[in-house]
Write a protein that holds these residues in place. Structure first.
Motif, PDB file in Angstrom:
ATOM      1  N   ALA A  79      36.008  39.570  48.475  1.00  0.00           N
ATOM      2  CA  ALA A  79      35.702  39.709  49.650  1.00  0.00           C
ATOM      3  C   ALA A  79      34.867  39.347  50.424  1.00  0.00           C
ATOM      4  CB  ALA A  79      36.910  40.113  50.688  1.00  0.00           C
ATOM      5  N   LEU A  80      34.083  40.753  50.000  1.00  0.00           N
ATOM      6  CA  LEU A  80      32.860  41.703  50.537  1.00  0.00           C
ATOM      7  C   LEU A  80      31.882  41.136  49.825  1.00  0.00           C
ATOM      8  CD1 LEU A  80      33.044  45.437  51.477  1.00  0.00           C
ATOM      9  CD2 LEU A  80      33.217  43.725  53.276  1.00  0.00           C
ATOM     10  N   SER A  81      31.674  40.966  48.760  1.00  0.00           N
ATOM     11  CA  SER A  81      31.305  40.090  47.724  1.00  0.00           C
ATOM     12  C   SER A  81      30.735  38.837  48.636  1.00  0.00           C
ATOM     13  CB  SER A  81      31.025  39.832  45.902  1.00  0.00           C
ATOM     14  OG  SER A  81      31.725  41.598  46.072  1.00  0.00           O
ATOM     15  N   ALA A  82      31.465  38.177  48.380  1.00  0.00           N
ATOM     16  CA  ALA A  82      32.063  36.667  48.577  1.00  0.00           C
ATOM     17  C   ALA A  82      31.205  37.050  50.039  1.00  0.00           C
ATOM     18  CB  ALA A  82      32.958  36.500  49.177  1.00  0.00           C
ATOM     19  N   LEU A  83      31.360  37.305  51.665  1.00  0.00           N
ATOM     20  CA  LEU A  83      30.728  37.898  52.716  1.00  0.00           C
ATOM     21  C   LEU A  83      29.173  37.819  52.423  1.00  0.00           C
ATOM     22  CD1 LEU A  83      30.663  37.920  55.174  1.00  0.00           C
ATOM     23  CD2 LEU A  83      31.782  40.203  55.793  1.00  0.00           C
ATOM     24  N   ALA A  84      28.971  38.770  51.401  1.00  0.00           N
ATOM     25  CA  ALA A  84      27.399  39.309  51.403  1.00  0.00           C
ATOM     26  C   ALA A  84      26.764  37.801  50.668  1.00  0.00           C
ATOM     27  CB  ALA A  84      27.245  40.558  50.069  1.00  0.00           C
ATOM     28  N   ARG A  85      27.353  37.077  50.415  1.00  0.00           N
ATOM     29  CA  ARG A  85      26.010  36.174  49.410  1.00  0.00           C
ATOM     30  C   ARG A  85      26.398  34.567  50.279  1.00  0.00           C
ATOM     31  NH1 ARG A  85      29.680  37.450  44.882  1.00  0.00           N
ATOM     32  NH2 ARG A  85      31.488  35.893  45.277  1.00  0.00           N
ATOM     33  N   ARG A  86      27.081  34.806  51.494  1.00  0.00           N
ATOM     34  CA  ARG A  86      27.533  33.324  52.934  1.00  0.00           C
ATOM     35  C   ARG A  86      26.082  33.220  53.666  1.00  0.00           C
ATOM     36  NH1 ARG A  86      32.715  33.878  56.467  1.00  0.00           N
ATOM     37  NH2 ARG A  86      31.053  33.645  58.001  1.00  0.00           N
ATOM     38  N   THR A  87      25.857  32.621  54.233  1.00  0.00           N
ATOM     39  CA  THR A  87      25.164  32.458  54.636  1.00  0.00           C
ATOM     40  C   THR A  87      24.933  32.339  56.381  1.00  0.00           C
ATOM     41  OG1 THR A  87      23.649  30.722  53.593  1.00  0.00           O
ATOM     42  CG2 THR A  87      22.875  30.723  56.256  1.00  0.00           C
ATOM     43  N   PRO A  88      24.370  33.813  56.861  1.00  0.00           N
ATOM     44  CA  PRO A  88      25.035  33.762  58.098  1.00  0.00           C
ATOM     45  C   PRO A  88      24.796  32.874  58.925  1.00  0.00           C
ATOM     46  CG  PRO A  88      22.852  35.757  57.546  1.00  0.00           C
ATOM     47  CD  PRO A  88      22.964  34.016  56.762  1.00  0.00           C
ATOM     48  N   SER A  89      25.500  32.463  60.282  1.00  0.00           N
ATOM     49  CA  SER A  89      25.878  31.659  61.227  1.00  0.00           C
ATOM     50  C   SER A  89      24.786  31.292  61.721  1.00  0.00           C
ATOM     51  CB  SER A  89      27.144  32.346  61.738  1.00  0.00           C
ATOM     52  OG  SER A  89      27.009  33.232  62.651  1.00  0.00           O
ATOM     53  N   TRP A  90      23.983  32.683  61.883  1.00  0.00           N
ATOM     54  CA  TRP A  90      22.701  32.392  62.568  1.00  0.00           C
ATOM     55  C   TRP A  90      21.967  31.232  62.123  1.00  0.00           C
ATOM     56  CZ3 TRP A  90      24.640  37.126  61.795  1.00  0.00           C
ATOM     57  CH2 TRP A  90      23.391  38.435  60.846  1.00  0.00           C
ATOM     58  N   LYS A  91      21.700  31.501  61.106  1.00  0.00           N
ATOM     59  CA  LYS A  91      20.662  30.696  60.479  1.00  0.00           C
ATOM     60  C   LYS A  91      20.950  28.842  60.452  1.00  0.00           C
ATOM     61  CE  LYS A  91      18.158  34.754  58.473  1.00  0.00           C
ATOM     62  NZ  LYS A  91      18.597  35.661  57.049  1.00  0.00           N
ATOM     63  N   LYS A  92      22.231  28.953  60.055  1.00  0.00           N
ATOM     64  CA  LYS A  92      22.771  27.196  59.953  1.00  0.00           C
ATOM     65  C   LYS A  92      22.238  26.615  60.675  1.00  0.00           C
ATOM     66  CE  LYS A  92      26.640  29.292  57.556  1.00  0.00           C
ATOM     67  NZ  LYS A  92      28.345  29.068  57.864  1.00  0.00           N
TER      68      LYS A  92
END
Length: 92
Positions: A79-92
């Motif tokens: 779950a942490l690995s997946a979270l680290a790969r996500r684009t932060p909401s403020w960069k979308k």
């Protein structure tokens, strides 16, 4: 909802006029009396201080097991690995 205080002891603190104005403004913004605000914030700070300075004692019979646990390589958490790969909401 306001918490009912069971406080029965008085604690007096001297502050400068500027500090008092700041504390009163913070209390007003928090929708608390100055006394309630000061009590809550002082207790929160005290709890954090006590927890931060707590001493953990590990019995001698468990020390080697503890050191072995510390020396183990970290285990990945999916779950942490997946979270680290996500684009932060403020960069979308």
């Amino acid at each position: 909802m306001k918490e009912q205080s069971t406080a029965t002891s008085v604690l007096s603190v001297r502050v400068s006029p500027d500090e008092r104005a700041l504390l009163e403004e913070a209390a007003a913004q928090s929708r608390m009396t100055l006394s309630e605000f000061m009590r809550r914030k002082a207790v929160e700070a005290a709890e954090a201080e006590v927890l931060e300075r707590g001493v953990v004692t590990i019995p001698a019979k468990d020390w080697e097991e503890f050191e072995a646990w510390l020396d183990r390589p970290a285990e990945p958490i999916a779950a942490l690995s997946a979270l680290a790969r996500r684009t932060p909401s403020w960069k979308k």
